[in-house]
Write an enzyme that holds these catalytic residues in place. Structure first.
Site, short mmCIF file in Angstrom:
data_model
loop_
_atom_site.label_atom_id
_atom_site.label_comp_id
_atom_site.label_asym_id
_atom_site.label_seq_id
_atom_site.Cartn_x
_atom_site.Cartn_y
_atom_site.Cartn_z
N ASP A 221 -11.04 98.55 -34.34
CA ASP A 221 -10.40 97.75 -33.28
C ASP A 221 -11.45 97.32 -32.26
O ASP A 221 -12.09 98.16 -31.62
CB ASP A 221 -9.30 98.58 -32.59
CG ASP A 221 -8.34 97.72 -31.80
OD1 ASP A 221 -8.77 96.68 -31.26
OD2 ASP A 221 -7.16 98.09 -31.70
N CYS B 55 -0.27 97.12 -28.51
CA CYS B 55 -1.26 96.63 -27.57
C CYS B 55 -0.72 96.81 -26.13
O CYS B 55 -0.19 97.87 -25.81
CB CYS B 55 -1.60 95.18 -27.89
SG CYS B 55 -3.05 94.54 -27.02
N HIS C 266 -7.69 95.32 -35.04
CA HIS C 266 -6.54 95.16 -34.15
C HIS C 266 -5.49 94.22 -34.73
O HIS C 266 -4.30 94.51 -34.68
CB HIS C 266 -7.03 94.63 -32.79
CG HIS C 266 -6.00 94.67 -31.71
ND1 HIS C 266 -5.75 95.80 -30.97
CD2 HIS C 266 -5.14 93.73 -31.26
CE1 HIS C 266 -4.79 95.55 -30.10
NE2 HIS C 266 -4.41 94.30 -30.26
#
Length: 359
Positions: free
Chosen positions: A301, A146, A330
């Site tokens: 995601d 991320c 995610h």
């Protein structure tokens, strides 16, 4: 003449044992305290302010190059070590890697002036230097997830430290697009929307604000509750769900200076993609990345769109570079325990086998 109608064709037979387990598990979720998160065996090898560098030794060391994990500043890092069967850290140590995990900690009001530059240079780069020295290894594999992937890529492009491999998962690189509401994005980019005054007022943004922000852009509560009900008879799934639920609601505070830089330099100006970002007097040019690179995205995601990650493949100078898309979301990518499975085939061939070195 009367006819008797069987109800068997209308009412499916209930599995009493399964249904009992389902409702007992749902009761447990609703009434019991959040589960304790037990980390993979570790020890602290470096500390600065609120930040801690954890060392997780391999169960049986197979690879000479350790792995250094970097996670986002926006959420708590224990998502990478959330429990047996799901832990990214545990999955890597079981596969023979020594692992270093950087835990940013929770900033207080006294940390309000810490910028992304401070975090990348004063914390991340120094922690990586300490990990290399502690491990005795000549090189280190750097893995970022991320926003931690964005920070890892930035560091890899400006540091002289020996980075053997770079792995980036669900990494935002192009901030001109995103999963935030388009009106927000347009407002930030044309200057109509600014978080500067808000950040200045709070100095360090409270965790409640970050939790609300993520709830606004990922309204998945109904879907996650439906999944829980559907699979509530599965004790393993419920335990993983409870850990995820704890982490989701255990939001992170964020320094005002870093928050302003994040929105102004990245979302508003898109400086990373344009090659205009400067850290500690060093120009951030992703072309400086020449080490083997593995980038992967998640097909479902809702936080980081695949289009945000793809540009890095054309910006780096690495000759050995791989891009993959995996089924999952995610967070579910981490919680299913497949994260280490995804990394290992690529990473193991680029981490030097200990037996080969010894021979």
């Amino acid at each position: 003449m009367s006819a008797r109608v069987s109800t068997k064709s209308f009412l499916p037979l209930l599995n009493i044992e399964k249904e009992t387990k389902r409702w007992n598990q749902l009761y447990k979720v609703m009434t019991e305290p959040k589960p304790d998160i037990i980390p993979t065996p570790r020890k602290c090898v470096w500390k600065k302010n609120k930040t801690t560098l954890w060392y997780h030794p391999a169960k049986e060391k197979k690879h000479a190059v350790p792995v250094f994990l970097v996670y986002s500043l926006l959420n708590k890092v224990y998502i990478l070590d959330v429990g047996e069967g799901s832990s990214v850290v545990g999955g890597l140590t079981e596969r023979g890697y020594d692992v270093y995990l950087l835990d940013w900690g929770t900033p207080g009001l006294e940390d309000a002036d810490l910028t992304l530059e401070n975090y990348i240079i004063d914390y991340l780069e120094n922690a990586l230097k300490r990990a290399i020295r502690h491990s005795g290894a000549k090189e280190m594999s750097l893995m970022g997830y991320c926003l931690g992937g964005t920070m890892a890529a930035i560091l890899a492009s400006i540091t002289s430290l020996p980075i053997k491999n770079l792995v980036l998962a669900a990494v935002p690189i192009d901030f001109s697009i995103g999963t935030v509401p388009q009106k927000w994005l347009d407002g930030i980019q044309n200057g109509e929307l600014s978080f500067d005054r808000f950040a200045n007022a709070y100095q360090t943004l409270p965790s409640e604000f970050l939790y609300l922000m993520f709830k606004l852009i990922t309204p998945l509560n109904a879907a996650t509750m439906a999944n829980l009900y559907t699979r509530a008879h599965d004790e393993i799934y419920v335990e993983k769900w409870r850990r995820m639920d704890k982490w989701t609601k255990d939001a992170q505070a964020f320094t005002g200076a870093a928050f302003k830089q994040f929105f102004n330099d990245f979302y508003k100006e898109n400086k990373l993609l344009k090659g205009e970002l400067v850290m500690d007097g060093r120009k951030v040019d992703l072309k400086n990345i020449k080490c083997p690179l593995f980038v992967f995205s998640c097909s479902r995601d809702t936080l980081i769109a695949e289009k945000q990650s793809l540009p890095i493949m054309d910006l780096v100078s690495s000759e050995d570079k791989t891009y993959e898309v995996y089924e999952g979301g995610h967070v579910s990518l981490v919680l299913t325990g497949v994260f280490a499975e995804i990394m290992d085939p690529w990473l193991s061939t680029r981490s030097h086998d200990l037996q080969e070195i010894r021979s």
